[in-house]
Scaffold this active site. Structure first.
Site, PDB file in Angstrom:
ATOM      1  N   PHE A  13       0.805  -1.222   0.000  1.00  0.00           N
ATOM      2  CA  PHE A  13       0.000   0.000   0.000  1.00  0.00           C
ATOM      3  C   PHE A  13       0.840   1.274   0.000  1.00  0.00           C
ATOM      4  CE2 PHE A  13       0.386  -1.576   4.367  1.00  0.00           C
ATOM      5  CZ  PHE A  13       0.954  -0.483   5.014  1.00  0.00           C
TER       6      PHE A  13
ATOM      7  N   ARG B  62      -2.435  10.852  20.649  1.00  0.00           N
ATOM      8  CA  ARG B  62      -2.876   9.570  20.073  1.00  0.00           C
ATOM      9  C   ARG B  62      -4.285   9.231  20.562  1.00  0.00           C
ATOM     10  NH1 ARG B  62      -0.542   7.744  15.807  1.00  0.00           N
ATOM     11  NH2 ARG B  62      -1.151   5.636  16.352  1.00  0.00           N
TER      12      ARG B  62
ATOM     13  N   ARG C  91     -10.949  10.916  14.858  1.00  0.00           N
ATOM     14  CA  ARG C  91     -11.299   9.921  13.834  1.00  0.00           C
ATOM     15  C   ARG C  91     -12.683   9.333  14.080  1.00  0.00           C
ATOM     16  NH1 ARG C  91      -5.335   7.398  14.180  1.00  0.00           N
ATOM     17  NH2 ARG C  91      -4.320   8.647  12.563  1.00  0.00           N
TER      18      ARG C  91
ATOM     19  N   HIS D 201      -2.798  12.552  11.077  1.00  0.00           N
ATOM     20  CA  HIS D 201      -1.650  11.708  11.431  1.00  0.00           C
ATOM     21  C   HIS D 201      -1.029  12.288  12.687  1.00  0.00           C
ATOM     22  CE1 HIS D 201       2.171   9.603  11.337  1.00  0.00           C
ATOM     23  NE2 HIS D 201       2.706  10.773  11.630  1.00  0.00           N
TER      24      HIS D 201
END
Length: 148
Positions: free
Chosen positions: A57, A85, A102, A115
């Protein structure tokens, strides 16, 4: 003080989440010490995703991260790597808890908005890829005495 690298990916920029994401980290009490809207080049993408070079990927990662502008940031504060995180949520948006970036905004693994460095070592490496030392601003925030 501990620093981490965060990047609003092209999908997050296009969906106008920069302000929302910055606000979440400011409200948490972290200090923004570097930020820039930029176009990631294939060379920078290759450095950033170096650990994935041999994975199938890799090409898709590079294509996506270079497909539009990103908003690169350096944040500092106590425990900022781990806390960031947790605030981002799990990589797969369908597994990310509501209230995380997210969990609230992510759609797919490939388009998961943000990210963030996964360790202090990664943070140092990624900050060096995206920022020159003189682009980071060391300043005192009066509110820090109320937080730390």
């Amino acid at each position: 003080m501990e620093k981490t690298f965060l990047m609003v990916k092209p999908d997050g920029v296009q969906r106008a989440f920069i302000g929302e994401i910055v606000a979440r980290f400011e409200k948490k009490g972290f200090q923004l010490v570097g930020a820039k809207l930029m176009q990631v080049t294939p060379e920078i993408a290759g450095q950033h995703y170096a650990e994935h070079t041999e994975k199938p990927f890799f090409g898709e990662l590079v294509d996506f991260i270079t497909s539009g502008p990103v908003f690169a940031m350096v944040w500092q504060g106590e425990g900022v790597v781990d806390t960031a995180r947790n605030m981002m949520g799990k990589t797969r948006p369908h597994e990310a808890a509501p209230g995380t970036i997210r969990g609230d905004f992510g759609v797919t693994v490939a388009k998961n908005i943000i990210h963030g460095s996964d360790s202090l070592e990664s943070a140092e490496r990624e900050i060096a890829i995206f920022f020159k030392e003189e682009e980071l601003v060391d300043y005192s925030k009066l509110m820090n005495e109320w937080i730390y």
